[in-house]
Design a protein around this motif. Structure first.
Motif, PDB file in Angstrom:
ATOM      1  N   MET A  56       0.840  -1.195   0.000  1.00 22.36           N
ATOM      2  CA  MET A  56       0.000   0.000   0.000  1.00 22.36           C
ATOM      3  C   MET A  56       0.876   1.245   0.000  1.00 22.36           C
ATOM      4  N   VAL A  57       1.073   1.852  -1.172  1.00 27.19           N
ATOM      5  CA  VAL A  57       1.857   3.083  -1.263  1.00 27.19           C
ATOM      6  C   VAL A  57       1.036   4.145  -1.983  1.00 27.19           C
ATOM      7  N   GLU A  58       1.547   5.362  -1.983  1.00 30.49           N
ATOM      8  CA  GLU A  58       0.840   6.453  -2.653  1.00 30.49           C
ATOM      9  C   GLU A  58       0.849   6.243  -4.168  1.00 30.49           C
ATOM     10  N   GLY A  59      -0.181   6.786  -4.826  1.00 33.03           N
ATOM     11  CA  GLY A  59      -0.250   6.652  -6.282  1.00 33.03           C
ATOM     12  C   GLY A  59      -0.616   5.236  -6.677  1.00 33.03           C
ATOM     13  N   LEU A  60       0.216   4.601  -7.486  1.00 34.15           N
ATOM     14  CA  LEU A  60      -0.024   3.216  -7.884  1.00 34.15           C
ATOM     15  C   LEU A  60       0.123   2.275  -6.699  1.00 34.15           C
ATOM     16  N   SER A  61      -0.637   1.202  -6.704  1.00 36.22           N
ATOM     17  CA  SER A  61      -0.498   0.200  -5.645  1.00 36.22           C
ATOM     18  C   SER A  61       0.813  -0.555  -5.830  1.00 36.22           C
ATOM     19  N   GLY A  62       1.269  -1.162  -4.746  1.00 33.79           N
ATOM     20  CA  GLY A  62       2.500  -1.939  -4.822  1.00 33.79           C
ATOM     21  C   GLY A  62       2.410  -3.068  -5.829  1.00 33.79           C
ATOM     22  N   ILE A  63       1.245  -3.707  -5.886  1.00 36.35           N
ATOM     23  CA  ILE A  63       1.055  -4.810  -6.845  1.00 36.35           C
ATOM     24  C   ILE A  63       1.230  -4.307  -8.275  1.00 36.35           C
ATOM     25  N   GLU A  64       0.674  -3.144  -8.581  1.00 35.60           N
ATOM     26  CA  GLU A  64       0.788  -2.588  -9.937  1.00 35.60           C
ATOM     27  C   GLU A  64       2.225  -2.166 -10.233  1.00 35.60           C
TER      28      GLU A  64
END
Length: 230
Positions: A56-64
């Protein structure tokens, strides 16, 4: 050993600061961003050796971010470790299927994470995990067969490379010509011991290029040693 370049993608400022401190203490070069989009830009500008990526990070998700890193030619083979509070098996499987090499569930100890990173590097990028030898200002990559002195590439022939590798593995030790023949050429070699002197001269000429200090010491009636005080 060359410093390992780490890209840390984590939006928890306190955790990011803690991890940065621990990995810098282990001589990692750490670049940090809390933002998924910026992480992709940083990875493209300077390819990291390993990525620590929060789910869970800002902007794009970690998975993406993980998915896109795997699609980029620069980072297709860079090891990625996912950091997440999601402990369910389905989430772990999803992260690994997206391209992560390992998955660490919060909370975790920084020491454990350092160990996990080391394990991934040994498995995926062995040269970064210790298959490099250093002494004074000389660095040898035993996997890539590259030698640098003071950051400059030193071209060596295969025999000189093996000689230097033996010295780097035993800094300060004095080796007779006979012992060097056994170690570098092999026990069954018919090469005369004076041949060692020829290759020592070649090695010296290569690594001392540009008037650098001679670190191969000649020990009268005994042999040769790698010695920065020589």
């Amino acid at each position: 050993m060359a410093r390992v370049r780490m890209l840390l993608v984590e939006d928890d400022a306190a955790l990011a600061e803690l991890l940065t401190w621990h990995f810098k203490r282990e001589d990692f070069e750490v670049k940090h961003t809390p933002d998924g989009e910026e992480a992709l830009l940083l990875a493209k500008e300077a390819t990291p050796d390993i990525v620590l990526l929060d789910w869970m990070v800002e902007g794009l998700s970690g998975i993406e971010v993980c998915r896109r890193l795997r699609r980029m030619s620069e980072t297709a083979n860079v090891p990625i470790i996912m950091l997440t509070a999601r402990g369910e098996e389905e989430d772990r499987v999803r992260g690994l299927e997206t391209g992560a090499d390992d998955y660490v569930t919060k909370p975790f100890s920084p020491r454990e994470l350092v160990a996990r990173v080391g394990a991934v590097l040994r498995r995926v990028r062995p040269a970064l995990a210790g298959e490099q030898l250093t002494y004074a200002d000389i660095e040898m990559d035993t996997v890539g067969h590259k030698v640098r002195r003071g950051g400059a590439v030193v071209p060596l022939g295969p025999t000189e490379f093996r000689l230097l590798k033996h010295f780097l593995e035993h800094p300060g030790w004095v080796f007779s010509r006979e012992r060097l023949l056994d170690a570098v050429w092999g026990h069954d070699s018919d090469i005369e011991s004076r041949t060692v002197d020829v290759h020592i001269r070649r090695l010296r000429k290569a690594i001392n290029h540009g008037d650098r200090p001679d670190i191969i010491r000649t020990v009268r009636s005994a042999g040769y040693a790698l010695d920065s005080g020589g």
